[in-house]
Design a protein around this motif. Structure first.
Motif, PDB file in Angstrom:
ATOM      1  N   THR B  63       0.832  -1.205   0.000  1.00 14.15           N
ATOM      2  CA  THR B  63       0.000   0.000   0.000  1.00 14.15           C
ATOM      3  C   THR B  63       0.867   1.256   0.000  1.00 14.15           C
ATOM      4  O   THR B  63       0.641   2.185  -0.791  1.00 14.15           O
ATOM      5  N   TRP B  67       1.280   4.246  -2.987  1.00  9.87           N
ATOM      6  CA  TRP B  67       1.237   5.696  -2.775  1.00  9.87           C
ATOM      7  C   TRP B  67       2.501   6.359  -3.322  1.00  9.87           C
ATOM      8  O   TRP B  67       2.438   7.394  -3.990  1.00  9.87           O
ATOM      9  N   CYS B  70       2.386   6.958  -6.975  1.00 10.15           N
ATOM     10  CA  CYS B  70       1.519   8.112  -7.288  1.00 10.15           C
ATOM     11  C   CYS B  70       2.242   9.425  -6.994  1.00 10.15           C
ATOM     12  O   CYS B  70       2.085  10.415  -7.734  1.00 10.15           O
ATOM     13  N   TYR B  71       3.029   9.434  -5.925  1.00  8.01           N
ATOM     14  CA  TYR B  71       3.793  10.638  -5.535  1.00  8.01           C
ATOM     15  C   TYR B  71       4.852  10.960  -6.597  1.00  8.01           C
ATOM     16  O   TYR B  71       5.036  12.120  -6.979  1.00  8.01           O
ATOM     17  N   ALA B 104      -4.922   9.076  -4.327  1.00 11.25           N
ATOM     18  CA  ALA B 104      -3.698   9.497  -3.639  1.00 11.25           C
ATOM     19  C   ALA B 104      -3.644  11.017  -3.555  1.00 11.25           C
ATOM     20  O   ALA B 104      -4.054  11.716  -4.479  1.00 11.25           O
ATOM     21  N   GLY B 127       1.050  12.230   3.265  1.00  7.59           N
ATOM     22  CA  GLY B 127       0.506  11.531   2.103  1.00  7.59           C
ATOM     23  C   GLY B 127      -0.628  10.622   2.520  1.00  7.59           C
ATOM     24  O   GLY B 127      -0.576  10.024   3.603  1.00  7.59           O
ATOM     25  N   THR B 128      -1.655  10.527   1.674  1.00  9.60           N
ATOM     26  CA  THR B 128      -2.794   9.660   2.007  1.00  9.60           C
ATOM     27  C   THR B 128      -3.251   8.864   0.785  1.00  9.60           C
ATOM     28  O   THR B 128      -3.098   9.286  -0.364  1.00  9.60           O
ATOM     29  N   LEU B 129      -3.824   7.721   1.065  1.00 11.06           N
ATOM     30  CA  LEU B 129      -4.600   6.947   0.091  1.00 11.06           C
ATOM     31  C   LEU B 129      -5.994   6.770   0.686  1.00 11.06           C
ATOM     32  O   LEU B 129      -6.133   6.372   1.854  1.00 11.06           O
ATOM     33  N   TYR B 142      -4.335   4.607   4.108  1.00 10.98           N
ATOM     34  CA  TYR B 142      -2.898   4.822   4.304  1.00 10.98           C
ATOM     35  C   TYR B 142      -2.656   6.290   4.612  1.00 10.98           C
ATOM     36  O   TYR B 142      -3.270   7.172   4.006  1.00 10.98           O
TER      37      TYR B 142
END
Lengths: 161, 161
Positions: B63, B67, B70-71, B104, B127-129, B142
């Motif tokens: 997970t 992320w 995506c970052y 994300a 950072g988040t999911l 996340y």
């Protein structure tokens, strides 16, 4: 189903556990970097040489994942492990390079039974990966502080040394 | 070499950046779990159904790695990014399942120039999911709070909104 060998009661604060070692495979590292962390210093040989790192190095997530596998093989596979909600430290104090041999370990820093779920133990642990550097002082390349959830052998029990 | 589009000055505290979305591929998740986190609820269908999670779910490291990609795609590939020394929060508040579509994002919570290296900016980001859950309230699966290191466009500059 047989009872797990390692339960919450076996994981008291202060216990230190060696988790074996792992050698960083260049091809696997590059495949991981390309898929999950394709920054130039992780995937491009020339860009990596010109970077602060001086050469192609592992994504921190690859390094953390290598530690995780050592943790599973060295402890969780024999334990009443119930996952992790997360942690409050993750550090990559030095880069990891292909061919590095890393020693994995963990230390329990706190252990308590859940207040709301008396059959659940919450263990705070610090996991590390350390490179020996052939006679030089060992260099820590990964450090993570997490909560691990473990089943109790006997509900209401406490961890003891 | 062209100048990066995104430098430290472009990353002031308070800025929120959408990083696209990702769908969890079952085969890739299982391959990752088997290699790096082969706990029963990550690799064994029946054991996963019988676990607290109710079904096969992603290793937290998979997970986190999703992320990260995506970052990179959503920001770092256009930025003067210089790596990360680590962070002080990593959380997996809900399990991630195959087929989940995750959004994300990141939010800058602090930004300062390094005291010892005036051409280096230190950015604290969360950072988040998040899973949309088809009309229900979004569920964060996340969350990670990290320091990112970025080059300055102009040494001595400051981040501004």
């Amino acid at each position: 189903m047989t009872a797990p060998e390692v339960c919450f009661e076996d994981l008291p604060a202060g216990r230190r556990i060696a988790l074996g070692s792992v050698v960083v495979d260049r091809d696997e590292m590059l495949a991981f970097n390309r898929r999950f962390d394709p920054q130039p210093f992780h995937v491009d040989e020339q860009a990596a040489r010109d970077s602060l790192f001086g050469g192609l190095c592992a994504s921190g997530w690859f390094t953390a994942s290598l530690w995780m596998r050592c943790y599973v093989d060295g402890l969780l596979s024999r334990a009443a492990a119930l996952g992790s909600p997360g942690g409050d430290e993750i550090a990559w104090p030095a880069p990891v390079f292909p061919g590095d041999r890393l020693d994995a370990a963990l230390e329990i820093v706190a252990a308590r039974v859940s207040a709301s779920r008396p059959n659940l133990g919450l263990v705070t642990l610090v996991g590390t990966l350390t490179r020996g550097d052939d006679g030089a002082d060992p260099v820590t390349v990964y450090r993570g502080r997490f909560t691990g959830m473990f089943g109790l052998r006997a509900p209401g029990g406490t961890a003891s040394a």
